[in-house]
Scaffold this active site. Structure first.
Site, mmCIF file in Angstrom:
data_model
loop_
_atom_site.group_PDB
_atom_site.id
_atom_site.type_symbol
_atom_site.label_atom_id
_atom_site.label_comp_id
_atom_site.label_asym_id
_atom_site.label_seq_id
_atom_site.Cartn_x
_atom_site.Cartn_y
_atom_site.Cartn_z
ATOM 1 N N THR B 13 0.114 -6.858 -1.885
ATOM 2 C CA THR B 13 0.528 -6.629 -0.494
ATOM 3 C C THR B 13 -0.251 -7.536 0.459
ATOM 4 O OG1 THR B 13 0.888 -4.322 -1.084
ATOM 5 C CG2 THR B 13 0.834 -4.836 1.254
ATOM 6 N N LYS B 106 -13.374 -3.340 -1.062
ATOM 7 C CA LYS B 106 -14.449 -2.375 -0.759
ATOM 8 C C LYS B 106 -15.033 -1.765 -2.021
ATOM 9 C CE LYS B 106 -10.266 -0.452 0.195
ATOM 10 N NZ LYS B 106 -9.275 -1.198 0.913
ATOM 11 N N VAL B 133 -12.795 -2.763 5.395
ATOM 12 C CA VAL B 133 -12.859 -1.484 6.113
ATOM 13 C C VAL B 133 -11.974 -1.558 7.353
ATOM 14 C CG1 VAL B 133 -14.357 0.173 7.287
ATOM 15 C CG2 VAL B 133 -15.256 -1.156 5.373
ATOM 16 N N ILE B 137 -8.776 -3.883 12.295
ATOM 17 C CA ILE B 137 -9.746 -3.655 13.374
ATOM 18 C C ILE B 137 -10.978 -4.524 13.129
ATOM 19 C CG2 ILE B 137 -11.190 -1.936 14.546
ATOM 20 C CD1 ILE B 137 -9.304 0.237 13.412
ATOM 21 N N GLY B 188 5.925 5.983 1.321
ATOM 22 C CA GLY B 188 5.113 4.850 0.891
ATOM 23 C C GLY B 188 3.697 4.866 1.441
ATOM 24 N N GLU B 191 0.195 6.776 -2.850
ATOM 25 C CA GLU B 191 0.567 6.254 -4.171
ATOM 26 C C GLU B 191 1.158 7.376 -5.027
ATOM 27 O OE1 GLU B 191 -0.185 3.055 -5.156
ATOM 28 O OE2 GLU B 191 -1.283 2.509 -3.343
ATOM 29 N N LYS B 206 -15.499 2.746 1.634
ATOM 30 C CA LYS B 206 -15.629 2.154 2.967
ATOM 31 C C LYS B 206 -16.907 2.639 3.646
ATOM 32 C CE LYS B 206 -10.622 1.696 3.400
ATOM 33 N NZ LYS B 206 -9.396 2.471 3.711
ATOM 34 N N GLY B 304 -2.021 -1.956 5.342
ATOM 35 C CA GLY B 304 -0.768 -2.694 5.447
ATOM 36 C C GLY B 304 -1.037 -4.178 5.317
#
Lengths: 436, 436
Positions: B13, B106, B133, B137, B188, B191, B206, B304
């Site tokens: 992804t 991580k 993490v 952001i 989605g 999992e 994290k 994402g």
């Protein structure tokens, strides 16, 4: 370990905090950053001035402002004087001399950005200004570096703590503007002459700086549309609540491209569910929308000595890492800012929703007269409130207006003002939902 | 203009999003950052694997994982494979070869941080991990650089979108845990095997990474106290609401010093007025308290492909600026991370408030028995709810407990469990107000 020697200009709230930090925390900072910061000299306008922070000015470090840049023991100039007089001269001189500058001076960047960035580019010397917007929030670095992959599409937020404090008090404690202002002054959140804050100038300076960063070229403060909060009344805040909104002074930057950008500061109705509606007091909060990352929010203390010093210190460390490097690398991970940036879109062409409050005579036919004016101007009404419980000669009439260019709304308002049934200047605020 | 050539490991992804970005946006990125990023090679575990993102694997760039680091046309290795097998080998090899690493891994940092940072320090080669993490952001850079002046005192927040989505659905739509999980899986957000997320492992990885950065030395994942959200029931969320709280899975880091640190992940009751209580869905949000700056909040998409790619790209630009520089400068503005960091304070010694839900027989004397056990353990009760409307053999009994070390609470709970009137294992969650 890297050692860097700074010259500090200014010893006010922020300057005093930076001085105190460096005098007491240099060892800690070195362990965190790998940089040893030494203070070589301090320059102030008036060494005799009484300073409210009570930190004694260290006389042994005192130099004349005009001597600061040339000193061989100064690698970086930290300009915390404020204003565009001596500060401008110092910053330009320092950049010319190849000495990186750290500044908190949003007025200088917003009003003389073209000159400052021209000099910075010409001599390949970086200028750092994290502390100029949103105090201790690492917003500038995030815009420059953390979000570098993004086309920034929309940036908006609360960047003036004084106005937010006043509007919060008006909203929560139902105070009048005058009472809320007096309270803010009593608590030290507003100056004796508060016009710089409450007329939106400070917020507009910050908006210009953010727009400059977001577009990559200098945005001129004088082109920014500014409205302050003097016209916001307790009544408007209550009507906004009834409609599901809060009124905040926002800086809004969008439509960002190399040729043009929308930059404005004005009281804004935002939905109560928007995170910014719950930001109270002197806190600052900014929302940044990037085309890759989506929406990121930053909140924190937007002013005050220590919070702003936190930003200044991080810039000093950044500047230290740029010292002695090939100037072609410039700010590490930022392209140079072009001295001439996009022009600000004229407010007349800006489309938004509006809140209107009219003061009208309480007679049949009034609504028809007003709505015909709006209809002729092709302005759609999304809702109307004629509140109960208002007795007397005049009553308030509140309209929420669909998306329209300001040009049309301005014309319509001027026609409405001339109606016999309209007894006071219409009150108009923009309404923004930011696509949500 | 600086040119940097990257080798990409992994095409899932995030890898797919990074590939697409670099293939289509390199020119834009160059204009923003002054860095031209070229993709030289891609290594994947299984070139035949079907990938849900549908981006075709560019066969002409495909190399074997064991060839990636040694390639002369690779300056920086971007590790987006995940896991601690091949990814670990690649990262260590790259650092050893003096090639900076960018990673979103991580698990690797949390479980093999000592090895990774030892190699990074030994060869003076930086590793960047903004994407590990809180997705897009810019939290890691803010902790490392923007807040460098601060002793970080407290960091807490929502770092796992899956758990927050499930808890939000349970809270807003009054779903059971099982239904909320099934819905998250259908959308989605979880999992097929959700244990990694819902048992708190991802959040704890994290937390270990953030604690490592905050303390300046490697914090071991295996020492972090972890509780997932399987035990949170719809009933507990409703009782929490009645008490003025919301239940969130939080990562909490505090008591940060070079020798010891408190790091834990568990469902937590926080006051409804806390900003985190209104963070819904897959959004991440972190609060950072620094001794100089005060409280700063960051919110945004925590996962994402595109959001995480935004962080990876910013790290690539950062890494590019470190390429070819004197290694003694290291990460630009960050001191090296010590391979051996503080030990994590044992959870038994951690003091907090607690929410207890007991299932008891509905008979006189029950309250007395339970409160005597608590009294003997010197555990103070701040409030009790015996809710109306529960009929049958057993009734719920809810206690809010004053600050107490977990050791005492654990002992008391084990004694309470043995009482005849207590019919099920007690449910216990920590309550945090974060000093407000």
């Amino acid at each position: 370990m890297k050692r860097v020697r700074i010259g500090l200009a200014g010893f006010g709230t922020v300057g005093g905090s930076v001085y105190r930090y460096i005098s007491t925390q240099a060892g800690f900072l070195e362990s965190r950053s790998g940089v040893r910061v030494c203070l070589s000299a301090i320059a102030v306008r008036d060494p005799g001035k009484k300073r409210s922070h009570g930190i004694p000015l260290p006389r042994s470090l005192l130099v004349k402002p005009e001597e600061l840049v040339a000193r061989p023991d100064v690698d970086i100039v930290v300009e915390l004087m404020g204003g565009c007089g001596m500060a401008r001269k110092l910053v330009l001189e320092s950049l010319k001399a190849g000495k990186p500058v750290v500044t908190a001076n949003k007025a200088l960047l917003a009003e003389h950005g073209e000159e400052v960035f021209t000099q910075s580019n010409r001599s390949g010397t970086p200028i750092f200004f994290e502390a100029s917007v949103a105090g201790g929030i690492p917003l500038i670095q995030s815009l420059k570096e953390g979000l570098v992959a993004n086309r920034l599409q929309l940036i908006y937020g609360i960047v003036n703590g004084t106005c937010n404090y006043i509007l919060s008090s008006m909203s929560k404690e139902k105070l009048s503007f005058e009472k809320a202002l007096a309270e803010a002054q009593a608590k030290g959140y507003a100056e004796a002459d508060p016009s710089f804050d409450i007329d939106g100038i400070d917020a507009a300076h910050k908006a210009a700086v953010v727009a400059t960063l977001a577009s990559g070229g200098c945005v001129k403060f004088k082109e920014v549309h500014v409205e302050g909060i003097r016209n916001v009344s307790a009544a408007d805040i209550q009507f906004a609540h009834q409609l599901g909104y809060e009124i905040k002074l926002l800086a809004i930057i969008r439509g960002i491209n190399p040729k043009s950008v929308e930059v404005r500061v004005h009281p804004t109705l935002i939905p109560s569910a928007n995170h910014l509606a719950s930001i109270h007091g002197v806190t600052n909060s900014m929302m940044v929308r990037g085309d890759v990352v989506g929406d990121i929010e930053f909140s924190g203390p937007g002013a005050g000595g220590p919070a702003t010093a936190s930003a200044v210190i991080s810039d000093i460390v950044q500047a230290a890492s740029s010292c002695g490097r090939n100037s072609s690398e410039f700010n590490g991970t930022t392209a140079r800012i072009r001295p001439v940036g996009p022009s600000v879109a004229a407010i007349e062409s800006v489309v938004s929703r509006y809140y209107l409050r009219l003061t009208v005579t309480d007679r049949p036919g009034v609504m028809a007269q007003i709505t015909s004016v709006l209809g002729r101007a092709k302005i759609g009404i999304s809702s109307v409130i004629q509140p109960e419980g208002h007795e007397g000669e005049t009553v308030p009439l509140i309209f929420m207006i669909h998306d329209a260019p300001y040009k049309s709304v301005k014309l319509a308002l001027s026609a409405i003002r001339k109606l016999n049934c309209v007894k006071a200047a219409p009150i108009m605020f923009r309404v923004e939902t930011f696509g949500k």
